[in-house]
Design a protein around this motif. Structure first.
Motif, PDB file in Angstrom:
ATOM      1  N   ALA A  59       0.865  -1.182   0.000  1.00  0.00           N
ATOM      2  CA  ALA A  59       0.000   0.000   0.000  1.00  0.00           C
ATOM      3  C   ALA A  59       0.897   1.225   0.000  1.00  0.00           C
ATOM      4  CB  ALA A  59      -0.925   0.003   1.213  1.00  0.00           C
ATOM      5  N   GLU A  60       0.307   2.387  -0.270  1.00  0.00           N
ATOM      6  CA  GLU A  60       1.056   3.649  -0.247  1.00  0.00           C
ATOM      7  C   GLU A  60       0.368   4.617   0.709  1.00  0.00           C
ATOM      8  OE1 GLU A  60       1.284   5.160  -4.205  1.00  0.00           O
ATOM      9  OE2 GLU A  60       2.614   3.556  -4.915  1.00  0.00           O
ATOM     10  N   GLU A  61       1.171   5.291   1.497  1.00  0.00           N
ATOM     11  CA  GLU A  61       0.643   6.334   2.372  1.00  0.00           C
ATOM     12  C   GLU A  61       1.082   7.687   1.829  1.00  0.00           C
ATOM     13  OE1 GLU A  61       0.432   7.660   7.090  1.00  0.00           O
ATOM     14  OE2 GLU A  61       1.863   6.115   6.452  1.00  0.00           O
ATOM     15  N   ARG A  62       0.117   8.552   1.565  1.00  0.00           N
ATOM     16  CA  ARG A  62       0.407   9.887   1.049  1.00  0.00           C
ATOM     17  C   ARG A  62       0.047  10.896   2.120  1.00  0.00           C
ATOM     18  NH1 ARG A  62      -2.557   8.907  -4.829  1.00  0.00           N
ATOM     19  NH2 ARG A  62      -1.427   6.962  -5.332  1.00  0.00           N
ATOM     20  N   ARG A  63       1.034  11.650   2.522  1.00  0.00           N
ATOM     21  CA  ARG A  63       0.853  12.585   3.629  1.00  0.00           C
ATOM     22  C   ARG A  63      -0.324  13.528   3.359  1.00  0.00           C
ATOM     23  NH1 ARG A  63       4.175  13.909   7.694  1.00  0.00           N
ATOM     24  NH2 ARG A  63       5.895  12.766   6.709  1.00  0.00           N
ATOM     25  N   GLY A  64      -1.237  13.553   4.297  1.00  0.00           N
ATOM     26  CA  GLY A  64      -2.393  14.427   4.194  1.00  0.00           C
ATOM     27  C   GLY A  64      -3.502  13.900   3.310  1.00  0.00           C
ATOM     28  N   GLN A  65      -3.289  12.762   2.649  1.00  0.00           N
ATOM     29  CA  GLN A  65      -4.307  12.225   1.737  1.00  0.00           C
ATOM     30  C   GLN A  65      -4.821  10.854   2.154  1.00  0.00           C
ATOM     31  OE1 GLN A  65      -3.443  12.702  -2.551  1.00  0.00           O
ATOM     32  NE2 GLN A  65      -1.591  13.789  -1.946  1.00  0.00           N
ATOM     33  N   GLY A  66      -4.036  10.104   2.913  1.00  0.00           N
ATOM     34  CA  GLY A  66      -4.466   8.785   3.345  1.00  0.00           C
ATOM     35  C   GLY A  66      -3.687   7.673   2.679  1.00  0.00           C
ATOM     36  N   PHE A  67      -4.334   6.519   2.555  1.00  0.00           N
ATOM     37  CA  PHE A  67      -3.691   5.330   2.009  1.00  0.00           C
ATOM     38  C   PHE A  67      -4.293   4.975   0.652  1.00  0.00           C
ATOM     39  CE2 PHE A  67      -3.122   5.022   6.577  1.00  0.00           C
ATOM     40  CZ  PHE A  67      -1.794   4.635   6.693  1.00  0.00           C
ATOM     41  N   PHE A  68      -3.447   4.393  -0.192  1.00  0.00           N
ATOM     42  CA  PHE A  68      -3.860   4.027  -1.545  1.00  0.00           C
ATOM     43  C   PHE A  68      -3.214   2.703  -1.916  1.00  0.00           C
ATOM     44  CE2 PHE A  68      -4.065   8.554  -1.120  1.00  0.00           C
ATOM     45  CZ  PHE A  68      -5.170   8.946  -1.854  1.00  0.00           C
ATOM     46  N   SER A  69      -3.848   1.989  -2.836  1.00  0.00           N
ATOM     47  CA  SER A  69      -3.165   0.841  -3.430  1.00  0.00           C
ATOM     48  C   SER A  69      -2.039   1.392  -4.301  1.00  0.00           C
ATOM     49  CB  SER A  69      -4.131   0.002  -4.256  1.00  0.00           C
ATOM     50  OG  SER A  69      -4.680   0.764  -5.313  1.00  0.00           O
ATOM     51  N   PRO A  70      -0.962   0.641  -4.499  1.00  0.00           N
ATOM     52  CA  PRO A  70       0.212   1.184  -5.180  1.00  0.00           C
ATOM     53  C   PRO A  70      -0.083   1.679  -6.596  1.00  0.00           C
ATOM     54  CG  PRO A  70       0.775  -0.847  -4.062  1.00  0.00           C
ATOM     55  CD  PRO A  70      -0.731  -0.730  -4.008  1.00  0.00           C
ATOM     56  N   HIS A  71       0.477   2.839  -6.915  1.00  0.00           N
ATOM     57  CA  HIS A  71       0.443   3.333  -8.294  1.00  0.00           C
ATOM     58  C   HIS A  71       1.226   2.363  -9.170  1.00  0.00           C
ATOM     59  CE1 HIS A  71       1.045   5.884 -11.799  1.00  0.00           C
ATOM     60  NE2 HIS A  71       2.339   5.666 -11.682  1.00  0.00           N
ATOM     61  N   LEU A  72       0.761   2.153 -10.385  1.00  0.00           N
ATOM     62  CA  LEU A  72       1.459   1.238 -11.282  1.00  0.00           C
ATOM     63  C   LEU A  72       1.401   1.765 -12.705  1.00  0.00           C
ATOM     64  CD1 LEU A  72       2.925  -1.526 -11.379  1.00  0.00           C
ATOM     65  CD2 LEU A  72       0.726  -2.539 -12.018  1.00  0.00           C
ATOM     66  N   ASP A  73       2.562   1.849 -13.337  1.00  0.00           N
ATOM     67  CA  ASP A  73       2.638   2.132 -14.767  1.00  0.00           C
ATOM     68  C   ASP A  73       3.570   1.099 -15.388  1.00  0.00           C
ATOM     69  OD1 ASP A  73       5.262   2.975 -14.179  1.00  0.00           O
ATOM     70  OD2 ASP A  73       4.649   5.076 -14.033  1.00  0.00           O
ATOM     71  N   SER A  74       3.701   1.132 -16.701  1.00  0.00           N
ATOM     72  CA  SER A  74       4.476   0.094 -17.388  1.00  0.00           C
ATOM     73  C   SER A  74       5.947   0.101 -16.967  1.00  0.00           C
ATOM     74  CB  SER A  74       4.361   0.258 -18.906  1.00  0.00           C
ATOM     75  OG  SER A  74       4.837   1.534 -19.312  1.00  0.00           O
ATOM     76  N   GLU A  75       6.506   1.287 -16.746  1.00  0.00           N
ATOM     77  CA  GLU A  75       7.917   1.366 -16.355  1.00  0.00           C
ATOM     78  C   GLU A  75       8.135   0.710 -14.986  1.00  0.00           C
ATOM     79  OE1 GLU A  75      11.438   4.718 -15.612  1.00  0.00           O
ATOM     80  OE2 GLU A  75       9.478   5.300 -16.392  1.00  0.00           O
ATOM     81  N   ARG A  76       7.236   1.011 -14.058  1.00  0.00           N
ATOM     82  CA  ARG A  76       7.375   0.415 -12.727  1.00  0.00           C
ATOM     83  C   ARG A  76       7.153  -1.088 -12.788  1.00  0.00           C
ATOM     84  NH1 ARG A  76       4.636   2.903  -7.325  1.00  0.00           N
ATOM     85  NH2 ARG A  76       6.045   4.577  -7.972  1.00  0.00           N
ATOM     86  N   LEU A  77       6.223  -1.540 -13.614  1.00  0.00           N
ATOM     87  CA  LEU A  77       5.975  -2.973 -13.724  1.00  0.00           C
ATOM     88  C   LEU A  77       7.199  -3.704 -14.268  1.00  0.00           C
ATOM     89  CD1 LEU A  77       4.158  -5.398 -13.461  1.00  0.00           C
ATOM     90  CD2 LEU A  77       3.138  -4.820 -15.679  1.00  0.00           C
TER      91      LEU A  77
END
Length: 215
Positions: A59-77
């Motif tokens: 998961a990802e924690e973004r300061r002031g925004q909460g938690f999110f499932s991980p961002h994913l793009d082709s480069e990161r994959l």
């Protein structure tokens, strides 16, 4: 109804499963309030579980925004596939102890038959386990969990190669590390090339009545 003794553990297991099975698309918001209501828990153990999963990269924690499932793009994959291959290659270069009849591989051989992505994941888990390296196993498990949702959409990209998995399984059973290493390019190469297609498939809406597979 008796109170749950380990609400944190319950929240951690449930949310981990949701993320691994791809119930939340890439970058989706993970609302503490909604998850707590869904899991019938208070917000505190849910928040603690999300923080723990963020530490693992699930998961990802973004300061002031909460938690999110991980961002994913082709480069990161592609980077994730490369890291997965790095851990697998490290396990292949380590000394192996071949299993006896009571070993995990012997008991799981039926599960290693070529049945798509699940068979490949079981094969790699057995392979890494043979290295007998706890640090490597933990690192591998984390990247394997992050890639698990991709395995659910590989069939759409024509990447479910049962024959290749069968060949790799045969090499694993006889302890042929060099032969297995020679087959890795045929496994990872097409996945790197199809990274953009895989990301699009993962972002596409789930069909009505969709029930995620259990990892």
């Amino acid at each position: 109804m008796p109170q749950r003794r380990d609400p944190f553990g319950s929240a951690l297991a449930a949310i981990r499963r949701q993320l691994i099975t791809g119930q939340h698309g890439p970058g989706a918001s993970l609302s503490i309030t909604e998850l707590a209501r869904e899991l019938k828990l208070s917000p505190t153990p849910v928040r603690e579980a999300l923080a723990h999963l963020a530490g693992e990269g699930l998961a990802e924690e973004r300061r002031g925004q909460g938690f999110f499932s991980p961002h994913l793009d082709s480069e990161r994959l592609v980077e994730m596939f490369d890291l997965h291959r790095l851990y697998v290659s490290a396990a292949l270069s380590a000394p192996w102890r071949l299993p006896d009849n009571s070993d995990d591989l012997g008991a799981a051989e039926g599960g290693l038959e070529p049945e798509g992505g699940d068979a490949a994941r079981r094969l790699f888990a057995c392979l890494v386990g043979r290295a007998r390296n706890d640090t490597l196993s933990i690192a591998y498990q984390r990247i394997a969990e992050r890639l698990a949702p991709i395995g659910r959409v590989e069939v759409r990209a024509g990447l479910q190669d049962g024959a290749l998995v069968s060949k790799m399984t045969d090499r694993l059973r006889v302890g042929d590390q060099a032969g297995l290493a020679d087959l890795l390019g045929a496994y990872y190469g097409p996945r790197r090339q199809a990274a953009s297609e895989l990301v699009r498939a993962l972002r596409s809406p789930r069909p009505q009545g969709y029930i995620p597979d259990i990892v």
